[in-house]
Write a protein that holds these residues in place. Structure first.
Motif, mmCIF file in Angstrom:
data_model
loop_
_atom_site.group_PDB
_atom_site.id
_atom_site.type_symbol
_atom_site.label_atom_id
_atom_site.label_comp_id
_atom_site.label_asym_id
_atom_site.label_seq_id
_atom_site.Cartn_x
_atom_site.Cartn_y
_atom_site.Cartn_z
ATOM 1 N N VAL A 82 0.882 -1.178 0.000
ATOM 2 C CA VAL A 82 0.000 0.000 0.000
ATOM 3 C C VAL A 82 0.909 1.216 0.000
ATOM 4 O O VAL A 82 1.586 1.486 1.004
ATOM 5 C CB VAL A 82 -0.929 0.012 1.232
ATOM 6 N N PRO A 83 0.984 1.965 -1.090
ATOM 7 C CA PRO A 83 2.046 2.965 -1.238
ATOM 8 C C PRO A 83 1.831 4.266 -0.480
ATOM 9 O O PRO A 83 2.783 4.932 -0.124
ATOM 10 C CB PRO A 83 2.071 3.221 -2.751
ATOM 11 N N HIS A 84 0.576 4.628 -0.226
ATOM 12 C CA HIS A 84 0.327 5.960 0.329
ATOM 13 C C HIS A 84 -0.775 5.909 1.392
ATOM 14 O O HIS A 84 -1.817 6.544 1.231
ATOM 15 C CB HIS A 84 -0.069 6.941 -0.770
ATOM 16 N N ALA A 85 -0.552 5.156 2.468
ATOM 17 C CA ALA A 85 -1.527 5.171 3.555
ATOM 18 C C ALA A 85 -1.599 6.579 4.139
ATOM 19 O O ALA A 85 -0.590 7.256 4.308
ATOM 20 C CB ALA A 85 -1.134 4.168 4.631
ATOM 21 N N MET A 86 -2.810 7.014 4.426
ATOM 22 C CA MET A 86 -3.019 8.376 4.881
ATOM 23 C C MET A 86 -2.715 8.510 6.374
ATOM 24 O O MET A 86 -2.851 7.536 7.134
ATOM 25 C CB MET A 86 -4.463 8.802 4.609
ATOM 26 N N PRO A 87 -2.325 9.702 6.821
ATOM 27 C CA PRO A 87 -2.004 9.908 8.242
ATOM 28 C C PRO A 87 -3.252 10.148 9.083
ATOM 29 O O PRO A 87 -3.329 11.108 9.866
ATOM 30 C CB PRO A 87 -1.100 11.148 8.203
ATOM 31 N N TYR A 88 -4.223 9.260 8.917
ATOM 32 C CA TYR A 88 -5.472 9.349 9.661
ATOM 33 C C TYR A 88 -5.636 8.069 10.465
ATOM 34 O O TYR A 88 -5.292 6.973 10.005
ATOM 35 C CB TYR A 88 -6.666 9.530 8.729
#
Length: 291
Positions: A186-192
């Protein structure tokens, strides 16, 4: 123990029933998003987050601005606890291909709050969701153990008695989930981050203050957990949605069997009312970083 700052009742976890909760995922189906990015992998270099609170606590986001721009974010929790590997090995499924397929067919952007343990169990499906520009993956902890006591019967992150041990374990559990996402591609997990069960208190917010995440709650409870009446679930959502709303739902076959059918009612009804579906990141971005 510190008194809870906010605890929202949801059907995601009802006591020990979590052991039956499934999660979402499916093989990729080529679809276009409502507002496709310029490139399939394009994501903001610095995803929008909220500014920390005045005492440095982790900020909490519940809904976007109540503006004439009628946006709404559907969010889906992909739950699997750290202790469910044996059940998965015996053939129990924790995915819901039809729900993800329906979101793709309806071209509905969505945010999937995924546990790290689920990503490890279903790496191909996690990667499919995480690389589809229609979706964004956010953190729902690694273990889905509660960050407070008395959270719908969930196991809690262990404490050494002083409180300091549990705070370190909270941070480690969140970081372990991000590590699991990277490991499966998963290349861009969000900072949430969404607290398991939606349960948190001041100590939990303090524990994650160095993790760089925005805690994401919701303002509309779908009531989809263990519901069998899809129309009733749809009514809960349609009656509660306002501009900027965040809706909490679940992508589970065993514990939320009516969700996929409800979504197929909710989406056209809200579009008829002029609503536009967005990811959580767009709602947070619309706040300009203000709490």
């Amino acid at each position: 123990m510190t008194s809870p700052v906010r605890r929202v009742t949801i059907g995601c976890v009802l006591g020990a029933v979590l052991t039956t909760v499934a999660a979402c995922g499916t093989a990729p189906v080529p679809q276009r998003a409502e507002r496709p990015p310029a490139l399939p992998s394009a994501v903001p270099s610095r995803p929008p987050t909220l500014a920390p609170g005045p005492t440095g606590l982790t900020p909490v986001f519940r809904n976007g601005p109540r503006t004439p721009d009628k946006t709404v974010a559907l969010t889906f929790d992909a739950d699997m606890t750290a202790g469910q590997g044996g059940r998965a090995a015996r053939g129990e499924r924790f995915d819901h291909p039809r729900l993800i397929a329906s979101l793709r067919a309806l071209k509905v952007p969505a945010t999937v709050f995924m546990t790290g343990r689920w990503a490890e169990e279903y790496p191909v499906q996690a990667r499919s969701i995480g690389r589809d520009p229609l979706f964004e993956v956010a953190n729902h902890s690694y273990s889905h153990y509660a960050f407070t006591e008395d959270c719908y019967g969930l196991p809690t992150i262990a404490d050494n008695g002083s409180g300091s041990g549990s705070e370190a374990r909270m941070r480690a559990d969140v970081e372990r989930a991000f590590t699991a996402f990277r490991a499966v591609g998963v290349p861009h997990a969000m900072p949430y981050f969404r607290f398991p069960g939606g349960c948190y208190d001041r100590r939990a917010l303090r524990a994650l203050s160095t993790a760089g995440v925005t805690a994401v709650q919701w303002d509309v409870v779908s009531g989809d957990a263990f519901a069998t009446d899809a129309d009733a679930v749809a009514r809960e959502v349609l009656d509660g949605v306002r501009p900027g709303s965040v809706v909490v739902m679940h992508c589970t076959r065993s514990a939320a069997p009516a969700t996929e059918r409800a979504v197929r009612t909710i989406v056209p009804a809200l579009r008829e009312r002029g609503f536009r579906f967005v990811k959580v990141s767009e709602l947070i971005g619309a706040t300009g970083g203000r709490r």
